[in-house]
Design a protein around this motif. Structure first.
Motif, PDB file in Angstrom:
ATOM      1  N   ARG A 117       1.777   6.502  -7.891  1.00 10.45           N
ATOM      2  CA  ARG A 117       2.636   5.908  -7.138  1.00 10.45           C
ATOM      3  C   ARG A 117       3.756   6.762  -6.759  1.00 10.45           C
ATOM      4  O   ARG A 117       4.270   7.597  -7.715  1.00 10.45           O
ATOM      5  N   LEU A 119       1.026  -1.526   0.026  1.00 13.50           N
ATOM      6  CA  LEU A 119      -0.143  -0.235  -0.093  1.00 13.50           C
ATOM      7  C   LEU A 119       0.774   1.183  -0.170  1.00 13.50           C
ATOM      8  O   LEU A 119       1.772   1.327   0.579  1.00 13.50           O
ATOM      9  N   ASP A 120       0.577   2.270  -0.793  1.00 13.61           N
ATOM     10  CA  ASP A 120       1.475   3.540  -1.021  1.00 13.61           C
ATOM     11  C   ASP A 120       0.371   4.543  -0.446  1.00 13.61           C
ATOM     12  O   ASP A 120      -0.091   5.249  -1.444  1.00 13.61           O
ATOM     13  N   PRO A 121       0.224   4.705   0.581  1.00 19.53           N
ATOM     14  CA  PRO A 121      -0.551   5.777   1.237  1.00 19.53           C
ATOM     15  C   PRO A 121      -0.196   7.421   0.908  1.00 19.53           C
ATOM     16  O   PRO A 121      -1.288   8.236   0.436  1.00 19.53           O
ATOM     17  N   LYS A 150      -1.780   7.424  -2.644  1.00 18.90           N
ATOM     18  CA  LYS A 150      -3.164   7.447  -2.785  1.00 18.90           C
ATOM     19  C   LYS A 150      -3.721   9.054  -2.048  1.00 18.90           C
ATOM     20  O   LYS A 150      -4.653   9.590  -2.806  1.00 18.90           O
ATOM     21  N   ASN A 171      -4.051   6.242 -11.474  1.00 19.01           N
ATOM     22  CA  ASN A 171      -3.188   5.933 -10.350  1.00 19.01           C
ATOM     23  C   ASN A 171      -2.078   6.720 -10.014  1.00 19.01           C
ATOM     24  O   ASN A 171      -1.440   7.391 -10.857  1.00 19.01           O
TER      25      ASN A 171
END
Lengths: 80, 80
Positions: free
Chosen positions: A37, A14-16, A19, A35
């Motif tokens: 990242r 997960l890449d908060p 996000k 998306n």
């Protein structure tokens, strides 16, 4: 010699931060973004020398300090 | 379409994170390292479309959100 190391979270991690940025972009009407990242780019200035040896040393730096290899992958590029 | 945005502190702006990493590398006997700068790499997945238009939009994203243009510069690359 200029060496560029990019570190990124592995797929599935997960890449908060990504996000949060994605959410902010959508709020700013950038709806085409699917998306986001986020990774780190580390630029190393290293004494000139044998390229192969330098690459090996930078790989060791990544394993020892620059990247958290449990959750991150890294790439190393030489830029002359 | 995959777009890679790199943001870096402008020359002359102090990079404390880079300094800390440089210090740590020296402590780990990587004496050949002369300087370290750290930036952010933002990977955007964007709906396929006109490249020129997309680049313009990403530039706007950088100006509005992704980069702090007072102290940072950014580069934008398209990766197909």
């Amino acid at each position: 010699m200029k060496i560029i190391v990019n570190t990124h979270l592995k797929k599935g991690v997960l890449d908060p931060q990504g996000k949060a940025v994605h959410h902010a972009l959508l709020a700013l009407q950038f709806d085409e973004v699917e998306n986001v990242r986020i990774g780190k780019q580390i630029i190393l200035q290293i004494e000139d020398g044998d390229k192969t040896k330098t690459l090996k040393r930078v790989e060791k730096m990544c394993e020892d300090l620059l990247a958290n290899t449990v959750i991150e992958t890294y790439t190393i590029d030489i830029e002359d």
